[in-house]
Design a protein around this motif. Structure first.
Motif, PDB file in Angstrom:
ATOM      1  N   ARG A  55       8.488 101.492  13.521  1.00 42.51           N
ATOM      2  CA  ARG A  55       9.664 100.630  13.618  1.00 42.51           C
ATOM      3  C   ARG A  55      10.967 101.312  13.183  1.00 42.51           C
ATOM      4  NH1 ARG A  55       5.195  97.618  12.660  1.00 42.51           N
ATOM      5  NH2 ARG A  55       5.095  95.533  13.607  1.00 42.51           N
ATOM      6  N   LEU A  56      10.887 102.429  12.492  1.00 42.38           N
ATOM      7  CA  LEU A  56      12.090 103.057  11.942  1.00 42.38           C
ATOM      8  C   LEU A  56      12.866 103.846  12.988  1.00 42.38           C
ATOM      9  CD1 LEU A  56      10.755 104.440   8.529  1.00 42.38           C
ATOM     10  CD2 LEU A  56      12.122 102.375   8.916  1.00 42.38           C
ATOM     11  N   LYS A  57      14.185 103.829  12.857  1.00 47.87           N
ATOM     12  CA  LYS A  57      15.039 104.683  13.668  1.00 47.87           C
ATOM     13  C   LYS A  57      14.950 106.104  13.140  1.00 47.87           C
ATOM     14  CE  LYS A  57      18.318 100.978  14.736  1.00 47.87           C
ATOM     15  NZ  LYS A  57      19.726 100.507  14.600  1.00 47.87           N
ATOM     16  N   PRO A  58      15.251 107.106  13.963  1.00 48.67           N
ATOM     17  CA  PRO A  58      15.195 108.496  13.494  1.00 48.67           C
ATOM     18  C   PRO A  58      16.073 108.719  12.261  1.00 48.67           C
ATOM     19  CG  PRO A  58      15.427 108.413  15.881  1.00 48.67           C
ATOM     20  CD  PRO A  58      15.610 107.005  15.395  1.00 48.67           C
ATOM     21  N   ALA A  59      15.599 109.575  11.378  1.00 45.61           N
ATOM     22  CA  ALA A  59      16.337 109.977  10.171  1.00 45.61           C
ATOM     23  C   ALA A  59      16.738 108.786   9.303  1.00 45.61           C
ATOM     24  CB  ALA A  59      17.563 110.803  10.554  1.00 45.61           C
ATOM     25  N   SER A  60      15.822 107.839   9.156  1.00 44.26           N
ATOM     26  CA  SER A  60      16.085 106.689   8.286  1.00 44.26           C
ATOM     27  C   SER A  60      16.015 107.106   6.824  1.00 44.26           C
ATOM     28  CB  SER A  60      15.075 105.571   8.554  1.00 44.26           C
ATOM     29  OG  SER A  60      15.296 104.969   9.809  1.00 44.26           O
ATOM     30  N   GLN A  61      16.683 106.330   5.986  1.00 41.23           N
ATOM     31  CA  GLN A  61      16.698 106.602   4.544  1.00 41.23           C
ATOM     32  C   GLN A  61      15.906 105.526   3.825  1.00 41.23           C
ATOM     33  OE1 GLN A  61      21.009 106.731   3.972  1.00 41.23           O
ATOM     34  NE2 GLN A  61      20.885 108.948   3.771  1.00 41.23           N
ATOM     35  N   GLY A  62      14.994 105.950   2.968  1.00 36.70           N
ATOM     36  CA  GLY A  62      14.118 104.994   2.303  1.00 36.70           C
ATOM     37  C   GLY A  62      14.005 105.212   0.816  1.00 36.70           C
ATOM     38  N   PHE A  85       7.679 107.289 -14.372  1.00 28.56           N
ATOM     39  CA  PHE A  85       7.634 108.701 -13.986  1.00 28.56           C
ATOM     40  C   PHE A  85       8.879 109.192 -13.253  1.00 28.56           C
ATOM     41  CE2 PHE A  85       3.269 107.013 -14.049  1.00 28.56           C
ATOM     42  CZ  PHE A  85       2.731 107.819 -15.054  1.00 28.56           C
ATOM     43  N   ALA A  86       9.710 108.288 -12.777  1.00 27.40           N
ATOM     44  CA  ALA A  86      10.944 108.704 -12.099  1.00 27.40           C
ATOM     45  C   ALA A  86      11.991 107.610 -12.301  1.00 27.40           C
ATOM     46  CB  ALA A  86      10.693 108.945 -10.612  1.00 27.40           C
ATOM     47  N   HIS A  87      12.311 107.368 -13.559  1.00 24.69           N
ATOM     48  CA  HIS A  87      13.199 106.259 -13.910  1.00 24.69           C
ATOM     49  C   HIS A  87      14.654 106.667 -13.675  1.00 24.69           C
ATOM     50  CE1 HIS A  87      14.585 102.603 -15.585  1.00 24.69           C
ATOM     51  NE2 HIS A  87      15.046 103.123 -16.705  1.00 24.69           N
ATOM     52  N   LYS A  88      15.121 106.345 -12.477  1.00 28.00           N
ATOM     53  CA  LYS A  88      16.499 106.686 -12.074  1.00 28.00           C
ATOM     54  C   LYS A  88      17.183 105.400 -11.612  1.00 28.00           C
ATOM     55  CE  LYS A  88      14.498 109.756  -9.395  1.00 28.00           C
ATOM     56  NZ  LYS A  88      14.218 110.811  -8.383  1.00 28.00           N
ATOM     57  N   PRO A  89      17.725 104.629 -12.554  1.00 28.79           N
ATOM     58  CA  PRO A  89      18.301 103.316 -12.222  1.00 28.79           C
ATOM     59  C   PRO A  89      19.380 103.363 -11.146  1.00 28.79           C
ATOM     60  CG  PRO A  89      18.116 103.588 -14.602  1.00 28.79           C
ATOM     61  CD  PRO A  89      17.810 104.920 -13.997  1.00 28.79           C
ATOM     62  N   GLN A  90      20.066 104.494 -11.021  1.00 26.42           N
ATOM     63  CA  GLN A  90      21.128 104.594 -10.013  1.00 26.42           C
ATOM     64  C   GLN A  90      20.579 104.408  -8.600  1.00 26.42           C
ATOM     65  OE1 GLN A  90      19.975 107.066 -11.876  1.00 26.42           O
ATOM     66  NE2 GLN A  90      19.817 108.994 -10.728  1.00 26.42           N
ATOM     67  N   LEU A  91      19.300 104.697  -8.407  1.00 29.33           N
ATOM     68  CA  LEU A  91      18.712 104.528  -7.072  1.00 29.33           C
ATOM     69  C   LEU A  91      18.627 103.060  -6.670  1.00 29.33           C
ATOM     70  CD1 LEU A  91      15.782 107.132  -7.156  1.00 29.33           C
ATOM     71  CD2 LEU A  91      18.058 107.374  -6.127  1.00 29.33           C
ATOM     72  N   ALA A 126      20.928 100.969  -7.032  1.00 29.06           N
ATOM     73  CA  ALA A 126      22.287 100.513  -6.719  1.00 29.06           C
ATOM     74  C   ALA A 126      22.726 101.036  -5.361  1.00 29.06           C
ATOM     75  CB  ALA A 126      23.255 100.964  -7.801  1.00 29.06           C
ATOM     76  N   GLN A 127      21.787 101.583  -4.596  1.00 31.89           N
ATOM     77  CA  GLN A 127      22.094 102.138  -3.287  1.00 31.89           C
ATOM     78  C   GLN A 127      21.480 101.278  -2.182  1.00 31.89           C
ATOM     79  OE1 GLN A 127      21.115 106.353  -3.190  1.00 31.89           O
ATOM     80  NE2 GLN A 127      21.772 106.640  -5.292  1.00 31.89           N
ATOM     81  N   LEU A 145      11.717  91.928  -7.124  1.00 28.32           N
ATOM     82  CA  LEU A 145      11.759  91.858  -5.662  1.00 28.32           C
ATOM     83  C   LEU A 145      13.146  91.476  -5.153  1.00 28.32           C
ATOM     84  CD1 LEU A 145       8.268  90.237  -4.989  1.00 28.32           C
ATOM     85  CD2 LEU A 145       8.949  92.611  -4.560  1.00 28.32           C
ATOM     86  N   GLU A 146      13.840  90.607  -5.881  1.00 27.08           N
ATOM     87  CA  GLU A 146      15.215  90.268  -5.492  1.00 27.08           C
ATOM     88  C   GLU A 146      16.106  91.505  -5.576  1.00 27.08           C
ATOM     89  OE1 GLU A 146      16.279  87.584  -4.177  1.00 27.08           O
ATOM     90  OE2 GLU A 146      15.293  85.812  -4.987  1.00 27.08           O
ATOM     91  N   ARG A 147      15.893  92.311  -6.590  1.00 27.59           N
ATOM     92  CA  ARG A 147      16.677  93.543  -6.743  1.00 27.59           C
ATOM     93  C   ARG A 147      16.436  94.474  -5.555  1.00 27.59           C
ATOM     94  NH1 ARG A 147      18.431  96.500 -11.332  1.00 27.59           N
ATOM     95  NH2 ARG A 147      19.897  98.089 -10.592  1.00 27.59           N
ATOM     96  N   LEU A 148      15.186  94.631  -5.167  1.00 22.35           N
ATOM     97  CA  LEU A 148      14.866  95.487  -4.023  1.00 22.35           C
ATOM     98  C   LEU A 148      15.468  94.931  -2.741  1.00 22.35           C
ATOM     99  CD1 LEU A 148      11.135  96.446  -4.718  1.00 22.35           C
ATOM    100  CD2 LEU A 148      13.194  97.770  -5.214  1.00 22.35           C
ATOM    101  N   TRP A 149      15.424  93.615  -2.588  1.00 23.28           N
ATOM    102  CA  TRP A 149      15.935  92.994  -1.362  1.00 23.28           C
ATOM    103  C   TRP A 149      17.432  93.263  -1.199  1.00 23.28           C
ATOM    104  CZ3 TRP A 149      13.331  91.763   2.664  1.00 23.28           C
ATOM    105  CH2 TRP A 149      13.839  90.908   3.640  1.00 23.28           C
TER     106      TRP A 149
END
Length: 215
Positions: A79-86, A115-121, A123-124, A145-149
């Motif tokens: 379903r993803l378009k080319p070069a999608s960001q995830g 193991f990869a606690h980067k809160p700035q991620l 906010a993107q 889940l609301e934060r991820l949404w």
């Protein structure tokens, strides 16, 4: 925390859970969103959790594990378009899922509380977010889940892999509940509730995998 708060559904936050099952822990059922959950008073500590997660040995060279993760990756890649960001949320100590998407030409950031606690991620904005064998560990599923949404772009996809509750009888014999880091158990009805709450499109491409598409 009051006694009532301890048994308030951590997903919909609309209903107080009803007793569902008991072994070495108590499990409650929400009649609103069908979540089965363990009350917070029975959670283990973050330190104990991390010790358990550090025992996981997952590698990109492990063909069996790659095959397992492809159950999540395949319906997304279709379903993803080319070069999608995830974003791989809950990537763990060995971020193998990101490797699968990178090999297909997409870029993926890895976030993990331990193991990869980067809160700035968080906010993107992303075209897709994966949570593979993660939601059953969430102490605050509604908040998380609301934060991820909010991190998803329009038409973005949240992919979740977790084993689902079927009924009380199956639950009583279910190995999945025996992992003491598992505290939230979703059913198909739980994801239906979540899709309605977000006005999202729900796709169930295969067993244990759901996709929620942002409109």
């Amino acid at each position: 925390m009051s006694e009532t708060d301890a048994f308030l559904c951590p997903l919909c936050q609309l209903k107080t859970g009803q007793p569902y099952f008991e072994d070495h822990r108590q499990y409650f059922y929400c009649p609103e969103c069908a979540l089965v959950f363990v009350p917070p008073t029975q959670f283990i500590s973050a330190e104990e959790e991390k010790v358990i997660y550090e025992l996981h040995e997952n590698s990109a060279e492990d063909t069996g594990y790659r095959h397992f993760l492809m159950r999540m990756a395949r319906p997304l890649l279709e379903r993803l378009k080319p070069a999608s960001q995830g974003l791989d949320f809950g990537s763990g100590p060995g971020p193998v899922l990101a490797t699968l998407f990178n090999e297909a030409g997409h870029s993926v950031e890895n976030y993990d509380l331990f193991f990869a606690h980067k809160p700035q991620l968080l906010a993107q904005q992303y075209d897709f977010i994966t949570a593979t064998e993660v939601v059953e560990h969430l102490h605050h599923p509604r908040q998380t889940l609301e934060r991820l949404w909010t991190c998803l772009k329009p038409q973005g996809i949240l992919g979740i892999m977790t084993k689902r509750v079927i009924d009380q009888d199956a639950f009583s014999r279910w190995h999945y509940k025996n992992d003491i880091t598992h505290v939230c158990f979703f059913s198909e009805d739980s994801f239906q509730w979540l899709a309605q709450h977000w006005q999202a499109t729900l796709v169930i491409p295969e067993k244990d995998v759901v996709l929620l598409i942002k409109q």
